[in-house]
Motif scaffolding. Structure first.
Motif, PDB file in Angstrom:
ATOM      1  N   THR A   1       0.814  -1.223   0.000  1.00  0.00           N
ATOM      2  CA  THR A   1       0.000   0.000   0.000  1.00  0.00           C
ATOM      3  C   THR A   1       0.851   1.279   0.000  1.00  0.00           C
ATOM      4  O   THR A   1       0.340   2.359   0.248  1.00  0.00           O
ATOM      5  CB  THR A   1      -0.921   0.039   1.228  1.00  0.00           C
ATOM      6  N   ARG A   2       2.145   1.132  -0.253  1.00  0.00           N
ATOM      7  CA  ARG A   2       3.082   2.257  -0.294  1.00  0.00           C
ATOM      8  C   ARG A   2       3.323   2.831   1.109  1.00  0.00           C
ATOM      9  O   ARG A   2       3.456   4.045   1.304  1.00  0.00           O
ATOM     10  CB  ARG A   2       2.588   3.343  -1.244  1.00  0.00           C
ATOM     11  N   ASN A   3       3.361   1.955   2.116  1.00  0.00           N
ATOM     12  CA  ASN A   3       3.685   2.338   3.486  1.00  0.00           C
ATOM     13  C   ASN A   3       4.765   1.397   4.000  1.00  0.00           C
ATOM     14  O   ASN A   3       5.259   0.538   3.270  1.00  0.00           O
ATOM     15  CB  ASN A   3       2.440   2.268   4.367  1.00  0.00           C
ATOM     16  N   VAL A   4       5.135   1.545   5.263  1.00  0.00           N
ATOM     17  CA  VAL A   4       6.128   0.672   5.869  1.00  0.00           C
ATOM     18  C   VAL A   4       5.853   0.594   7.366  1.00  0.00           C
ATOM     19  O   VAL A   4       5.318   1.535   7.961  1.00  0.00           O
ATOM     20  CB  VAL A   4       7.568   1.201   5.609  1.00  0.00           C
ATOM     21  N   ASP A   5       6.165  -0.553   7.969  1.00  0.00           N
ATOM     22  CA  ASP A   5       5.976  -0.747   9.410  1.00  0.00           C
ATOM     23  C   ASP A   5       7.308  -1.106  10.046  1.00  0.00           C
ATOM     24  O   ASP A   5       7.810  -2.220   9.897  1.00  0.00           O
ATOM     25  CB  ASP A   5       4.954  -1.864   9.644  1.00  0.00           C
ATOM     26  N   LEU A   6       7.885  -0.136  10.760  1.00  0.00           N
ATOM     27  CA  LEU A   6       9.168  -0.344  11.427  1.00  0.00           C
ATOM     28  C   LEU A   6       9.009  -0.797  12.878  1.00  0.00           C
ATOM     29  O   LEU A   6      10.002  -1.003  13.570  1.00  0.00           O
ATOM     30  CB  LEU A   6       9.986   0.954  11.397  1.00  0.00           C
ATOM     31  N   SER A   7       7.782  -0.955  13.337  1.00  0.00           N
ATOM     32  CA  SER A   7       7.559  -1.272  14.751  1.00  0.00           C
ATOM     33  C   SER A   7       7.417  -2.767  15.022  1.00  0.00           C
ATOM     34  O   SER A   7       7.197  -3.169  16.163  1.00  0.00           O
ATOM     35  CB  SER A   7       6.295  -0.559  15.253  1.00  0.00           C
ATOM     36  N   ILE A   8       7.544  -3.604  13.984  1.00  0.00           N
ATOM     37  CA  ILE A   8       7.251  -5.024  14.168  1.00  0.00           C
ATOM     38  C   ILE A   8       8.249  -5.727  15.087  1.00  0.00           C
ATOM     39  O   ILE A   8       7.874  -6.604  15.862  1.00  0.00           O
ATOM     40  CB  ILE A   8       7.181  -5.750  12.814  1.00  0.00           C
ATOM     41  N   GLY A   9       9.523  -5.344  15.029  1.00  0.00           N
ATOM     42  CA  GLY A   9      10.517  -5.978  15.893  1.00  0.00           C
ATOM     43  C   GLY A   9      10.259  -5.686  17.357  1.00  0.00           C
ATOM     44  O   GLY A   9      10.330  -6.582  18.216  1.00  0.00           O
ATOM     45  N   SER A  10       9.950  -4.430  17.666  1.00  0.00           N
ATOM     46  CA  SER A  10       9.667  -4.054  19.056  1.00  0.00           C
ATOM     47  C   SER A  10       8.342  -4.660  19.522  1.00  0.00           C
ATOM     48  O   SER A  10       8.189  -5.018  20.694  1.00  0.00           O
ATOM     49  CB  SER A  10       9.647  -2.533  19.204  1.00  0.00           C
ATOM     50  N   THR A  11       7.381  -4.783  18.603  1.00  0.00           N
ATOM     51  CA  THR A  11       6.107  -5.436  18.935  1.00  0.00           C
ATOM     52  C   THR A  11       6.341  -6.891  19.318  1.00  0.00           C
ATOM     53  O   THR A  11       5.759  -7.401  20.277  1.00  0.00           O
ATOM     54  CB  THR A  11       5.133  -5.358  17.746  1.00  0.00           C
ATOM     55  N   LEU A  12       7.203  -7.564  18.569  1.00  0.00           N
ATOM     56  CA  LEU A  12       7.567  -8.945  18.896  1.00  0.00           C
ATOM     57  C   LEU A  12       8.137  -9.026  20.312  1.00  0.00           C
ATOM     58  O   LEU A  12       7.733  -9.878  21.106  1.00  0.00           O
ATOM     59  CB  LEU A  12       8.578  -9.472  17.880  1.00  0.00           C
ATOM     60  N   GLY A  13       9.075  -8.145  20.625  1.00  0.00           N
ATOM     61  CA  GLY A  13       9.709  -8.175  21.936  1.00  0.00           C
ATOM     62  C   GLY A  13       8.730  -7.932  23.071  1.00  0.00           C
ATOM     63  O   GLY A  13       8.765  -8.623  24.096  1.00  0.00           O
ATOM     64  N   LEU A  14       7.844  -6.941  22.888  1.00  0.00           N
ATOM     65  CA  LEU A  14       6.879  -6.610  23.944  1.00  0.00           C
ATOM     66  C   LEU A  14       5.897  -7.759  24.159  1.00  0.00           C
ATOM     67  O   LEU A  14       5.643  -8.158  25.307  1.00  0.00           O
ATOM     68  CB  LEU A  14       6.126  -5.333  23.576  1.00  0.00           C
ATOM     69  N   SER A  15       5.325  -8.283  23.085  1.00  0.00           N
ATOM     70  CA  SER A  15       4.338  -9.357  23.233  1.00  0.00           C
ATOM     71  C   SER A  15       4.977 -10.609  23.827  1.00  0.00           C
ATOM     72  O   SER A  15       4.359 -11.297  24.650  1.00  0.00           O
ATOM     73  CB  SER A  15       3.693  -9.670  21.881  1.00  0.00           C
ATOM     74  N   ALA A  16       6.216 -10.904  23.421  1.00  0.00           N
ATOM     75  CA  ALA A  16       6.899 -12.077  23.963  1.00  0.00           C
ATOM     76  C   ALA A  16       7.092 -11.943  25.467  1.00  0.00           C
ATOM     77  O   ALA A  16       6.853 -12.904  26.227  1.00  0.00           O
ATOM     78  CB  ALA A  16       8.249 -12.269  23.270  1.00  0.00           C
ATOM     79  N   TYR A  17       7.506 -10.762  25.930  1.00  0.00           N
ATOM     80  CA  TYR A  17       7.753 -10.600  27.366  1.00  0.00           C
ATOM     81  C   TYR A  17       6.457 -10.614  28.164  1.00  0.00           C
ATOM     82  O   TYR A  17       6.376 -11.250  29.222  1.00  0.00           O
ATOM     83  CB  TYR A  17       8.507  -9.302  27.651  1.00  0.00           C
ATOM     84  N   VAL A  18       5.429  -9.916  27.667  1.00  0.00           N
ATOM     85  CA  VAL A  18       4.159  -9.860  28.405  1.00  0.00           C
ATOM     86  C   VAL A  18       3.570 -11.264  28.553  1.00  0.00           C
ATOM     87  O   VAL A  18       3.131 -11.651  29.642  1.00  0.00           O
ATOM     88  CB  VAL A  18       3.156  -8.926  27.695  1.00  0.00           C
TER      89      VAL A  18
END
Length: 349
Positions: A81-98
């Motif tokens: 869609t001509r966008n980008v998501d740079l937050s996926i790595g940090s999302t992985l880390g947060l969800s894994a820890y929680v």
């Protein structure tokens, strides 16, 4: 005596369909090329190290590429869609820890761990989509800011603690190491998601509209496509899959700290672009992105097996990324020129 002639398809429309068909053919050829590249890397490495094709090594190749491939599915939807998501790595880390912390306090069972992880990712994706769409802030800025916000929140929550194997239920970690006929469960799960997403992207109208948005957001809006809703959906799916990747990361490694997932976003974007998804939006496939993830992981493990410095992994990934972007740009310009030439010829007739 009246004569009838069959209605003619407008030349520009025919040319556009022909160009689209050629583009699809090139993308399929590129996917086949990536698959062949994986085979070549494995073959060359095996000649230097015969243990590279052992059962353990193959499982490492499949498991290592699975998490990157899973996040690459969501990233593909966003980039198309001509966008980008740079937050996926940090999302992985947060969800894994929680999820790990909830397990440590016996607050949830195994299946709820996946639900919580997906919910965390979905909320983050929704925020990214809302800010990008309604406040018209470039997604690069929005998701980069979100990356730092999540890392900060993660650091506060973790506060130096670490989730260990003793905190995670055995039924949960089994997903990360058990196999079926030698094929890891983790890889099978991700492969099913890739197939479903790939089928949806090629079949459903709502999914095809993502390509139209990436090709020309203004034209897509004029055509009646709900661009805002589609872009938000892409971000939510990307976040949800990153959250799921966090749960699977915990299942695979059985330990999490505040550095978990660090740098994953760049590896995922590299895999997506190397896999044939145009960084400028409008083209690409989930299957190519998944193959790109598998290729990068295979190269990484091949360097280790060949006893070559791991620094070359980043250099090779960067070179492949630059080559892929240059190729996509060249291909886009060539298709545009061909369409203009065909339309010009039609006007002269």
């Amino acid at each position: 005596m009246m004569t009838t002639t069959a209605p003619r398809t407008p030349v520009p429309a025919l040319a556009e369909a022909t160009s689209a068909g050629r583009l699809d053919a090139l993308l399929r050829a590129r996917e086949i090329g990536i698959a062949l590249a994986i085979v070549v890397v494995i073959a060359i490495t095996t000649l230097k190290n015969s243990h590279f094709l052992s059962a353990d090594s193959v499982q490492q190749i499949l498991n290592g590429g699975a998490l990157i491939g899973l996040m690459a599915v969501g990233e593909t939807l966003v980039i198309v869609t001509r966008n980008v998501d740079l937050s996926i790595g940090s999302t992985l880390g947060l969800s894994a820890y929680v999820v790990g912390d909830l397990f440590a306090h016996n607050a949830i069972d195994v299946w709820m761990g996946f639900v919580v992880a997906i919910a965390i990712g979905s909320v983050i994706g929704l925020i990214n989509g809302l800010v990008t769409v309604f406040f018209r802030v470039p997604s690069l800025v929005v998701t980069l800011a979100m990356l730092y916000v999540i890392r900060g929140v993660d650091g506060i929550i973790v506060n130096g603690r670490q989730i260990g194997a003793s905190d995670v239920p055995g039924g949960f970690t089994a997903i990360g190491y058990k196999t079926v006929l030698g094929v890891p469960w983790l890889f099978i799960l991700v492969a099913v998601i890739v197939v479903i997403a790939g089928y949806a992207m090629r079949t459903f109208r709502s999914s095809r509209e993502l390509y139209a948005i990436g090709s020309s957001p203004q034209a897509a809006t004029l055509a009646g496509i709900p661009a805002a809703r589609r872009v938000m959906t892409a971000f939510v799916i990307s976040g949800a899959l990153a959250g799921l990747a966090g749960a699977l990361f915990l299942a695979q490694y059985a330990q999490v700290n505040n550095n978990s997932g660090l740098g994953y976003e760049l590896t995922v974007i590299a895999a997506v672009v190397v896999g044939g998804v145009a960084i400028f939006g409008g083209s690409g496939s989930v299957f190519g992105a998944a193959l790109g993830a598998l290729l990068l992981n295979t190269i990484n493990l091949a360097l280790v097996a060949a006893r070559i410095s791991a620094s070359w992994n980043q250099a090779i990934a960067g070179a492949l990324l630059l080559a892929a972007i240059a190729f996509d740009r060249w291909l886009s310009q060539r298709v545009t020129r061909r369409l203009r030439n065909t339309e010009g010829a039609h006007r002269d007739i």
